[in-house]
Design an enzyme around this catalytic site. Structure first.
Site, PDB file in Angstrom:
ATOM      1  N   ARG A  90     -63.345  26.123 100.656  1.00 56.06           N
ATOM      2  CA  ARG A  90     -63.219  24.713 100.235  1.00 56.06           C
ATOM      3  C   ARG A  90     -63.429  23.737 101.391  1.00 56.06           C
ATOM      4  O   ARG A  90     -62.798  22.685 101.445  1.00 56.06           O
ATOM      5  CB  ARG A  90     -61.859  24.453  99.591  1.00 56.06           C
ATOM      6  CG  ARG A  90     -61.617  25.203  98.291  1.00 56.06           C
ATOM      7  CD  ARG A  90     -62.560  24.759  97.186  1.00 56.06           C
ATOM      8  NE  ARG A  90     -62.198  25.322  95.901  1.00 56.06           N
ATOM      9  CZ  ARG A  90     -62.624  26.512  95.446  1.00 56.06           C
ATOM     10  NH1 ARG A  90     -63.439  27.259  96.170  1.00 56.06           N
ATOM     11  NH2 ARG A  90     -62.245  26.937  94.259  1.00 56.06           N
ATOM     12  N   SER A 140     -58.475  22.424  90.198  1.00 60.58           N
ATOM     13  CA  SER A 140     -57.336  22.739  91.081  1.00 60.58           C
ATOM     14  C   SER A 140     -57.017  21.510  91.912  1.00 60.58           C
ATOM     15  O   SER A 140     -57.904  20.975  92.595  1.00 60.58           O
ATOM     16  CB  SER A 140     -57.694  23.872  92.041  1.00 60.58           C
ATOM     17  OG  SER A 140     -58.037  25.038  91.341  1.00 60.58           O
ATOM     18  N   GLU A 144     -56.806  19.620  97.463  1.00 58.22           N
ATOM     19  CA  GLU A 144     -58.243  19.919  97.404  1.00 58.22           C
ATOM     20  C   GLU A 144     -58.982  18.662  96.943  1.00 58.22           C
ATOM     21  O   GLU A 144     -60.069  18.340  97.408  1.00 58.22           O
ATOM     22  CB  GLU A 144     -58.522  21.066  96.420  1.00 58.22           C
ATOM     23  CG  GLU A 144     -60.019  21.305  96.259  1.00 58.22           C
ATOM     24  CD  GLU A 144     -60.403  22.180  95.080  1.00 58.22           C
ATOM     25  OE1 GLU A 144     -59.975  23.346  95.028  1.00 58.22           O
ATOM     26  OE2 GLU A 144     -61.153  21.685  94.212  1.00 58.22           O
TER      27      GLU A 144
HETATM   28  P1  FAD Z   1     -67.318  13.801  93.180  1.00 60.51           P
HETATM   29  O1  FAD Z   1     -65.959  14.026  92.626  1.00 60.51           O
HETATM   30  O2  FAD Z   1     -68.112  12.682  92.634  1.00 60.51           O
HETATM   31  O3  FAD Z   1     -67.207  13.622  94.746  1.00 60.51           O
HETATM   32  C1  FAD Z   1     -66.438  14.508  95.530  1.00 60.51           C
HETATM   33  C2  FAD Z   1     -66.562  14.084  97.003  1.00 60.51           C
HETATM   34  O4  FAD Z   1     -67.895  14.269  97.450  1.00 60.51           O
HETATM   35  C3  FAD Z   1     -66.265  12.590  97.217  1.00 60.51           C
HETATM   36  O5  FAD Z   1     -65.645  12.462  98.469  1.00 60.51           O
HETATM   37  C4  FAD Z   1     -67.641  11.952  97.222  1.00 60.51           C
HETATM   38  O6  FAD Z   1     -67.683  10.764  97.980  1.00 60.51           O
HETATM   39  C5  FAD Z   1     -68.495  13.036  97.860  1.00 60.51           C
HETATM   40  N1  FAD Z   1     -69.889  13.083  97.372  1.00 60.51           N
HETATM   41  C6  FAD Z   1     -70.304  13.351  96.104  1.00 60.51           C
HETATM   42  N2  FAD Z   1     -71.656  13.385  96.063  1.00 60.51           N
HETATM   43  C7  FAD Z   1     -72.102  13.126  97.315  1.00 60.51           C
HETATM   44  C8  FAD Z   1     -73.396  13.024  97.908  1.00 60.51           C
HETATM   45  N3  FAD Z   1     -74.534  13.178  97.208  1.00 60.51           N
HETATM   46  N4  FAD Z   1     -73.477  12.780  99.230  1.00 60.51           N
HETATM   47  C9  FAD Z   1     -72.344  12.616  99.977  1.00 60.51           C
HETATM   48  N5  FAD Z   1     -71.102  12.667  99.477  1.00 60.51           N
HETATM   49  C10 FAD Z   1     -70.976  12.918  98.156  1.00 60.51           C
HETATM   50  N6  FAD Z   1     -64.412  23.226  92.279  1.00 60.51           N
HETATM   51  C11 FAD Z   1     -64.617  24.484  92.756  1.00 60.51           C
HETATM   52  O7  FAD Z   1     -64.943  24.647  93.936  1.00 60.51           O
HETATM   53  N7  FAD Z   1     -64.482  25.571  91.956  1.00 60.51           N
HETATM   54  C12 FAD Z   1     -64.125  25.484  90.666  1.00 60.51           C
HETATM   55  O8  FAD Z   1     -64.006  26.495  89.986  1.00 60.51           O
HETATM   56  C13 FAD Z   1     -63.884  24.182  90.124  1.00 60.51           C
HETATM   57  N8  FAD Z   1     -63.503  24.033  88.839  1.00 60.51           N
HETATM   58  C14 FAD Z   1     -63.272  22.788  88.334  1.00 60.51           C
HETATM   59  C15 FAD Z   1     -62.874  22.676  87.002  1.00 60.51           C
HETATM   60  C16 FAD Z   1     -62.637  21.425  86.452  1.00 60.51           C
HETATM   61  C17 FAD Z   1     -62.215  21.331  84.993  1.00 60.51           C
HETATM   62  C18 FAD Z   1     -62.810  20.268  87.244  1.00 60.51           C
HETATM   63  C19 FAD Z   1     -62.590  18.909  86.644  1.00 60.51           C
HETATM   64  C20 FAD Z   1     -63.183  20.362  88.584  1.00 60.51           C
HETATM   65  C21 FAD Z   1     -63.417  21.644  89.139  1.00 60.51           C
HETATM   66  N9  FAD Z   1     -63.810  21.792  90.494  1.00 60.51           N
HETATM   67  C22 FAD Z   1     -64.053  23.061  90.982  1.00 60.51           C
HETATM   68  C23 FAD Z   1     -63.941  20.632  91.377  1.00 60.51           C
HETATM   69  C24 FAD Z   1     -65.313  19.895  91.258  1.00 60.51           C
HETATM   70  O9  FAD Z   1     -65.977  20.252  90.077  1.00 60.51           O
HETATM   71  C25 FAD Z   1     -66.214  20.183  92.443  1.00 60.51           C
HETATM   72  O10 FAD Z   1     -65.576  19.831  93.652  1.00 60.51           O
HETATM   73  C26 FAD Z   1     -67.549  19.460  92.356  1.00 60.51           C
HETATM   74  O11 FAD Z   1     -68.425  19.906  93.363  1.00 60.51           O
HETATM   75  C27 FAD Z   1     -67.413  17.934  92.487  1.00 60.51           C
HETATM   76  O12 FAD Z   1     -68.660  17.361  92.179  1.00 60.51           O
HETATM   77  P2  FAD Z   1     -68.801  15.830  91.818  1.00 60.51           P
HETATM   78  O13 FAD Z   1     -70.240  15.509  91.766  1.00 60.51           O
HETATM   79  O14 FAD Z   1     -67.997  15.524  90.619  1.00 60.51           O
HETATM   80  O15 FAD Z   1     -68.144  15.164  93.112  1.00 60.51           O
HETATM   81  N1  EPU Z   2     -51.120  31.831  88.791  1.00 63.80           N
HETATM   82  C1  EPU Z   2     -49.850  31.761  88.285  1.00 63.80           C
HETATM   83  N2  EPU Z   2     -49.528  30.684  87.492  1.00 63.80           N
HETATM   84  C2  EPU Z   2     -50.420  29.714  87.189  1.00 63.80           C
HETATM   85  C3  EPU Z   2     -51.728  29.790  87.709  1.00 63.80           C
HETATM   86  C4  EPU Z   2     -52.056  30.870  88.513  1.00 63.80           C
HETATM   87  O1  EPU Z   2     -49.016  32.610  88.528  1.00 63.80           O
HETATM   88  O2  EPU Z   2     -50.040  28.773  86.464  1.00 63.80           O
HETATM   89  C5  EPU Z   2     -51.476  32.984  89.663  1.00 63.80           C
HETATM   90  C6  EPU Z   2     -51.738  34.288  88.910  1.00 63.80           C
HETATM   91  O3  EPU Z   2     -51.225  35.319  89.719  1.00 63.80           O
HETATM   92  C7  EPU Z   2     -53.256  34.388  88.905  1.00 63.80           C
HETATM   93  C8  EPU Z   2     -53.607  33.749  90.243  1.00 63.80           C
HETATM   94  O4  EPU Z   2     -52.659  32.698  90.386  1.00 63.80           O
HETATM   95  O5  EPU Z   2     -53.692  35.714  88.840  1.00 63.80           O
HETATM   96  C9  EPU Z   2     -55.008  33.202  90.346  1.00 63.80           C
HETATM   97  O6  EPU Z   2     -55.229  32.273  89.286  1.00 63.80           O
HETATM   98  P1  EPU Z   2     -56.708  31.890  88.832  1.00 63.80           P
HETATM   99  O7  EPU Z   2     -57.520  33.124  88.621  1.00 63.80           O
HETATM  100  O8  EPU Z   2     -56.614  30.918  87.710  1.00 63.80           O
HETATM  101  O9  EPU Z   2     -57.327  31.195  90.107  1.00 63.80           O
HETATM  102  P2  EPU Z   2     -56.739  30.121  91.120  1.00 63.80           P
HETATM  103  O10 EPU Z   2     -56.494  30.790  92.425  1.00 63.80           O
HETATM  104  O11 EPU Z   2     -55.628  29.338  90.528  1.00 63.80           O
HETATM  105  C10 EPU Z   2     -59.060  29.542  92.134  1.00 63.80           C
HETATM  106  C11 EPU Z   2     -59.830  28.298  92.441  1.00 63.80           C
HETATM  107  C12 EPU Z   2     -60.523  27.780  91.186  1.00 63.80           C
HETATM  108  C13 EPU Z   2     -61.480  28.846  90.682  1.00 63.80           C
HETATM  109  C14 EPU Z   2     -60.683  30.121  90.376  1.00 63.80           C
HETATM  110  C15 EPU Z   2     -61.593  31.267  90.022  1.00 63.80           C
HETATM  111  C16 EPU Z   2     -58.742  27.230  94.321  1.00 63.80           C
HETATM  112  C17 EPU Z   2     -57.861  26.116  94.789  1.00 63.80           C
HETATM  113  N3  EPU Z   2     -58.963  27.286  92.998  1.00 63.80           N
HETATM  114  O12 EPU Z   2     -58.023  29.163  91.255  1.00 63.80           O
HETATM  115  O13 EPU Z   2     -61.272  26.631  91.541  1.00 63.80           O
HETATM  116  O14 EPU Z   2     -62.149  28.422  89.524  1.00 63.80           O
HETATM  117  O15 EPU Z   2     -59.939  30.513  91.554  1.00 63.80           O
HETATM  118  O16 EPU Z   2     -62.258  31.711  91.151  1.00 63.80           O
HETATM  119  O17 EPU Z   2     -59.222  28.010  95.124  1.00 63.80           O
HETATM  120  C18 EPU Z   2     -61.132  24.264  91.741  1.00 63.80           C
HETATM  121  O18 EPU Z   2     -61.343  24.439  92.948  1.00 63.80           O
HETATM  122  O19 EPU Z   2     -61.018  23.134  91.227  1.00 63.80           O
HETATM  123  C19 EPU Z   2     -61.016  25.428  90.881  1.00 63.80           C
HETATM  124  C20 EPU Z   2     -60.736  25.358  89.578  1.00 63.80           C
END
Ligand code: FAD
Ligand code: EPU
Length: 338
Positions: free
Chosen positions: A164, A238, A333
């Protein structure tokens, strides 16, 4: 290039917070890029770039200029025997890009299906899920330096990707506009099945016969079952990173909390923040108009009409309780925008 004054950002941030920006510039044509950056860099007051708004929490109205990135276009820019180089404009929707890659047999991105946001934001926090990280597939990133108005390209190694994090969250934070990202994608598919949720789906299958489209489909199903859809319930995924602690600290914690889940990585141990928040009593708990998601405690949600201050209060209470119970400092994050 369109410009709006006093515009609500409700539909431009997935927390669905109804905050007002003084000025919004919408950039959708590459020909307007220089003018848009010149405008942004000379504009008085605060300025920021917004992609899909899926990793931001506005702390209130934004008294400055927002550049809303909508640059589109995906091209094959090179190939060798084993790979394609694919260059995507930064405003392309991430999941649309993943879908296009799977349809064209450009492999590697499947496990990153359904992550919201834009391609340009992917390198910033090095998005990751289900055993894959964008940084593993990024060949280079081309950016515009907002201060001295020059373009430059960094190789994947120069981006210094980590969990991240990247150079864009550190030295280059707030300084660049990412224009496009080039990915090195494979011509032959090898599924990544290490993550438990994914492994379970394919345990009866020979790895050779699994298709990229099937992995994409499985990841989409897993995510839909666990994470709230931002179109229905405002959230930014997250909210905190999973903390990494020393082995010594983990051993001590394990004595007190024998059920603590842990993932050793080198000489540190990663602890799921969702578990810490759950054990601190916050899973599914509501606070004013927000709360944590009942199926995933790491996701803070806006149940409708939450004021940014409510989410800021909630995240502070969670941090305090986790610190008190486990002596672990949770780190955001999500980008807090002041
Ligand atoms: P924004 O929210 O618009 O911007 C994020 C940051 O980047 C801001 O600081 C912005 O100024 C900057 N920025 C954006 N675009 C540019 C650009 N072109 N140039 C310079 N700076 C820029 N993240 C994960 O890593 N793994 C996941 O599994 C994951 N699951 C998600 C699930 C949900 C339901 C949601 C809502 C979010 C999740 N995220 C996850 C977080 C998010 O989707 C990512 O961080 C994504 O890359 C953000 O993209 P965005 O375009 O919306 O960025
Ligand atoms: N868990 C709990 N309770 C909860 C949630 C999670 O006990 O309410 C524990 C369980 O043990 C579970 C473990 O956490 O097995 C891992 O949970 P999960 O698989 O949902 O993944 P996570 O670690 O919570 C991370 C990323 C996600 C990504 C998933 C899958 C971070 C901060 N988050 O979540 O990314 O999608 O793994 O790889 O690393 C995001 O960054 O926005 C995001 C959604």
């Amino acid at each position: 290039m369109l410009q709006f004054l006093n515009k609500s950002l409700k539909s431009s941030n997935t927390f669905q917070l109804d905050v007002i920006a003084d000025r919004v510039i919408e950039l959708s044509d590459k020909a307007d890029l220089s003018a848009a950056i010149a405008d942004l860099s000379s504009s008085e007051g605060k300025r920021m770039i917004l992609g899909g708004g899926s990793n931001v929490l506005f702390s209130g109205d934004y008294n400055g200029t927002v550049l809303l990135n909508q640059l589109k276009g995906i091209e094959v820019t090179g190939e060798d025997e084993e790979h394609y180089l694919i260059t995507s404009a930064s405003g392309v929707n991430w999941d649309g890009f993943v879908e296009t890659s799977v349809k064209n047999d450009w492999y590697g991105l499947e496990n990153l299906s359904l992550i919201p946001g834009t391609v340009g934001a992917a390198p910033i926090q090095n998005i990751g899920a289900y055993g894959q990280e964008a940084g593993n597939l990024i060949e280079s990133v081309t950016s515009y330096d907002i201060l001295n108005r020059t373009t430059f390209t960094l190789t994947g190694a120069q981006c210094r990707f980590g969990y991240r994090t990247s150079i864009f969250k550190n030295e280059l934070k707030g300084r660049v506009f990412i224009i496009n990202v080039t990915f090195r994608l494979r011509k032959h598919f090898t599924p990544i099945l290490g993550y438990r949720d994914v492994a379970i789906r394919f345990e009866e299958r020979e790895s050779d016969g699994i298709l990229a489209a099937e992995v994409r489909e499985a990841v989409i199903e897993i995510r839909k079952a666990k994470l709230p859809n931002p179109a229905e319930i405002g959230n930014a995924g997250s909210f905190f990173k999973n903390p990494e602690i020393s082995t010594a600290k983990f051993t001590a914690l394990k004595q007190k909390h024998p059920g603590i889940p842990a993932y050793p990585i080198g000489n540190v141990v990663k602890i799921p923040a969702g578990w810490l928040i759950q054990e601190a009593g916050w899973k599914g708990r509501r606070y004013k108009n927000c709360g944590t998601y009942p199926k995933q405690a790491l996701v803070l949600v806006n149940y409708g009409d939450a004021h940014p201050s409510e989410l800021l209060e909630l995240k502070e209470m969670i941090k305090t309780d986790v610190m008190e119970k486990f002596s672990i400092k949770l780190e955001e994050e999500v980008n807090i925008i002041d």
